[in-house]
Design a protein around this motif. Sequence first.
Motif, PDB file in Angstrom:
ATOM      1  N   PRO A   1       0.795  -1.365   0.011  1.00  0.00           N
ATOM      2  CA  PRO A   1       0.025   0.118   0.043  1.00  0.00           C
ATOM      3  C   PRO A   1       0.801   1.298   0.017  1.00  0.00           C
ATOM      4  O   PRO A   1       0.485   2.234  -0.550  1.00  0.00           O
ATOM      5  CB  PRO A   1      -0.803  -0.060   1.308  1.00  0.00           C
ATOM      6  CG  PRO A   1      -0.967  -1.622   1.608  1.00  0.00           C
ATOM      7  CD  PRO A   1       0.468  -2.182   0.874  1.00  0.00           C
TER       8      PRO A   1
ATOM      9  N   HIS B   1      -9.895   0.654  -1.194  1.00  0.00           N
ATOM     10  CA  HIS B   1      -8.539   0.842  -0.871  1.00  0.00           C
ATOM     11  C   HIS B   1      -8.416   1.141   0.655  1.00  0.00           C
ATOM     12  O   HIS B   1      -9.262   1.624   1.570  1.00  0.00           O
ATOM     13  CB  HIS B   1      -7.841   1.967  -1.654  1.00  0.00           C
ATOM     14  CG  HIS B   1      -8.172   1.693  -3.303  1.00  0.00           C
ATOM     15  ND1 HIS B   1      -8.112   0.190  -3.785  1.00  0.00           N
ATOM     16  CD2 HIS B   1      -8.904   2.449  -4.281  1.00  0.00           C
ATOM     17  CE1 HIS B   1      -8.547   0.499  -5.018  1.00  0.00           C
ATOM     18  NE2 HIS B   1      -8.769   1.611  -5.326  1.00  0.00           N
ATOM     19  N   THR B   2      -6.991   1.134   0.987  1.00  0.00           N
ATOM     20  CA  THR B   2      -6.801   1.605   2.541  1.00  0.00           C
ATOM     21  C   THR B   2      -7.076   3.005   2.575  1.00  0.00           C
ATOM     22  O   THR B   2      -7.065   3.892   1.421  1.00  0.00           O
ATOM     23  CB  THR B   2      -5.244   1.464   2.738  1.00  0.00           C
ATOM     24  OG1 THR B   2      -4.426   2.148   2.079  1.00  0.00           O
ATOM     25  CG2 THR B   2      -4.732   0.105   2.481  1.00  0.00           C
ATOM     26  N   PRO B   3      -7.319   3.603   3.723  1.00  0.00           N
ATOM     27  CA  PRO B   3      -7.656   5.109   3.921  1.00  0.00           C
ATOM     28  C   PRO B   3      -6.469   5.997   3.526  1.00  0.00           C
ATOM     29  O   PRO B   3      -6.850   6.972   2.852  1.00  0.00           O
ATOM     30  CB  PRO B   3      -7.738   5.339   5.501  1.00  0.00           C
ATOM     31  CG  PRO B   3      -8.075   3.693   6.189  1.00  0.00           C
ATOM     32  CD  PRO B   3      -7.537   2.775   5.025  1.00  0.00           C
ATOM     33  N   GLU B   4      -5.126   5.428   3.650  1.00  0.00           N
ATOM     34  CA  GLU B   4      -4.175   6.369   2.973  1.00  0.00           C
ATOM     35  C   GLU B   4      -4.249   6.304   1.538  1.00  0.00           C
ATOM     36  O   GLU B   4      -4.000   7.543   1.025  1.00  0.00           O
ATOM     37  CB  GLU B   4      -2.895   5.924   3.621  1.00  0.00           C
ATOM     38  CG  GLU B   4      -2.825   6.022   5.175  1.00  0.00           C
ATOM     39  CD  GLU B   4      -3.499   4.999   5.959  1.00  0.00           C
ATOM     40  OE1 GLU B   4      -3.557   5.253   7.015  1.00  0.00           O
ATOM     41  OE2 GLU B   4      -3.699   3.777   5.413  1.00  0.00           O
ATOM     42  N   GLU B   5      -4.586   5.223   0.796  1.00  0.00           N
ATOM     43  CA  GLU B   5      -4.464   5.317  -0.550  1.00  0.00           C
ATOM     44  C   GLU B   5      -5.696   6.282  -1.111  1.00  0.00           C
ATOM     45  O   GLU B   5      -5.805   6.797  -1.939  1.00  0.00           O
ATOM     46  CB  GLU B   5      -4.781   3.955  -0.928  1.00  0.00           C
ATOM     47  CG  GLU B   5      -3.440   3.157  -1.024  1.00  0.00           C
ATOM     48  CD  GLU B   5      -3.884   1.658  -1.292  1.00  0.00           C
ATOM     49  OE1 GLU B   5      -3.709   1.323  -2.450  1.00  0.00           O
ATOM     50  OE2 GLU B   5      -4.185   0.817  -0.377  1.00  0.00           O
ATOM     51  N   GLN B   6      -6.876   5.963  -0.410  1.00  0.00           N
ATOM     52  CA  GLN B   6      -8.131   6.872  -0.618  1.00  0.00           C
ATOM     53  C   GLN B   6      -7.916   8.382  -0.670  1.00  0.00           C
ATOM     54  O   GLN B   6      -7.994   9.016  -1.440  1.00  0.00           O
ATOM     55  CB  GLN B   6      -9.200   6.466   0.494  1.00  0.00           C
ATOM     56  CG  GLN B   6      -9.959   5.177   0.202  1.00  0.00           C
ATOM     57  CD  GLN B   6     -10.774   4.751   1.063  1.00  0.00           C
ATOM     58  OE1 GLN B   6     -11.735   5.786   1.526  1.00  0.00           O
ATOM     59  NE2 GLN B   6     -11.099   3.636   1.512  1.00  0.00           N
TER      60      GLN B   6
END
Length: 293
Positions: free
Chosen positions: A96, A138-143
């Motif tokens: 990620p 997706h992961t929160p950081e990817e979002q």
Amino acid sequence: MSEGSSQQIQQDNRDRSKSTEDNESPREPSLVCRDIDIKTELECLVKLLDGKIYKDEEVSMEELHQYLIEDDGSWSLGDNFLVFVQRVLREQSFSPDTRIHLIRTLAYAALKDDVIIILHQDRRDHSLMNFAQDIDKHTPEEQQAWAMFMCNLFENVGPSEWLLYISEWDYNGQTLSNIRVTTKVTVHCILSNCPQLKNIGSMILYNIAIKEVKTVVFDDVAVELTMAVLQFYQSSPNEEQIFRTLKALVRFLEVSADVAAIIQMIGPHPKQFTGKSDRINELLNVICRKVPL
């Protein structure tokens, strides 16, 4: 694509954008995310990709460095660049963190007017918008990184219009278009529990609202976004976010005859924000003339 033909496409696109802007009233400035240290992002990305990519993908990374650091035009990115991007975004062999740094470099690139060349190269595979359609997976950081990328595409005329294209394609049994995916991302962000996503979502919403969109599809989009905004108002937004979303509601009331009824039927009525600031009061006066209590 040869360097010469790419440069010609780039110039043609600039000419069209300039012609469009010359015939329109001055654009309101879009809200974008500029707090990206591109050198750090690229350094982190190179370390994370070390030993995990093919030779031609290493070339793509070199081209990306030329484009973003040496300020070469987007013609410096080869035909395989988006193939490389899609592999990093989709293959689970990449972490990620790798995707986050790649997306943040794309968010920085999105601020350049010639990024439209890259977007047009994705017309066949729709890899960027298909990834955006899956934002909730997706992961929160990817979002957050992806929301920044889409928000920054509103910086220039061509890319912002690309976000609202209505041509359709099929993806996992769904009929998608750029405007539908952009709407989904916006709704997902402003209704998220993540404060950063909420904030960027309000920026994207504002950017959509200030666009001069000439499409019948925008009527349905206005209704969907209005419903999301009304739900967003239950989350105690700050003054800046209230201003952005009220600006959007004023615009939606102009383009859709159904928006006033949605506000009256669903609520809460935006007048609850009276007194927050003078600029909010001005927008509320416009809204209340069209949607009386």
